[in-house]
Design an enzyme around this catalytic site. Structure first.
Site, short mmCIF file in Angstrom:
data_model
loop_
_atom_site.label_atom_id
_atom_site.label_comp_id
_atom_site.label_asym_id
_atom_site.label_seq_id
_atom_site.Cartn_x
_atom_site.Cartn_y
_atom_site.Cartn_z
N GLU A 36 -8.94 55.17 -60.54
CA GLU A 36 -10.11 54.36 -60.88
C GLU A 36 -10.05 52.94 -60.30
OE1 GLU A 36 -10.02 57.62 -64.02
OE2 GLU A 36 -8.55 56.45 -62.89
N LYS A 78 -7.60 63.87 -55.31
CA LYS A 78 -6.15 63.91 -55.42
C LYS A 78 -5.74 65.39 -55.53
CE LYS A 78 -2.35 61.77 -57.98
NZ LYS A 78 -1.99 61.05 -59.22
N GLU A 135 5.78 60.27 -59.93
CA GLU A 135 4.72 59.95 -58.98
C GLU A 135 4.95 58.60 -58.29
OE1 GLU A 135 0.57 61.78 -60.22
OE2 GLU A 135 1.43 60.60 -61.87
#
Length: 119
Positions: A73, A98, A21
């Site tokens: 977050e 997402k 990612e």
């Protein structure tokens, strides 16, 4: 209370806890509800008296694209505080989605509310 809303604002960011990612851009989708008093803008019909939602969107995208968080977050906290501080709003609700983050799910995300919600 009046509410200005922004729906499905999309931006490409580096975000994620997994190594792969950290190497690809991923799409995040933002929805906002922002407390505003439209009285002055309604009376004057002037952008100078309104919350400039184009400017809000530009700042959200700029901030998100410059971030490198592992999780959504802390990004949610940063974006919410940015809107409250820079645009002087008393309350907002922010949803960060997402898409594709979880197999077999269309979408996952987080919804936060910050500030004092006017009556």
């Amino acid at each position: 209370m009046d509410v200005l809303y922004i729906r499905d604002l999309r931006t490409e960011v580096i975000i994620g806890a997994f190594a792969w990612e950290r190497e690809v851009l991923q799409t995040l989708r933002l929805d906002l509800d922002i407390a505003v008093d439209i009285g002055a803008a309604a009376g004057s019909d002037s952008l100078d008296d309104a919350l400039n939602y184009k400017a809000v969107c530009a700042r959200l995208i700029e901030c998100a694209q410059g971030s490198r968080y592992a999780l959504i977050e802390p990004l949610a906290e940063q974006l919410a505080q940015l809107v409250i501080d820079e645009f002087n709003v008393p309350w907002l609700r922010l949803k960060i989605s997402k898409p594709g983050a979880v197999r077999h799910s269309a979408d996952v995300g987080l919804i936060i509310e910050r500030g004092a919600k006017p009556e």
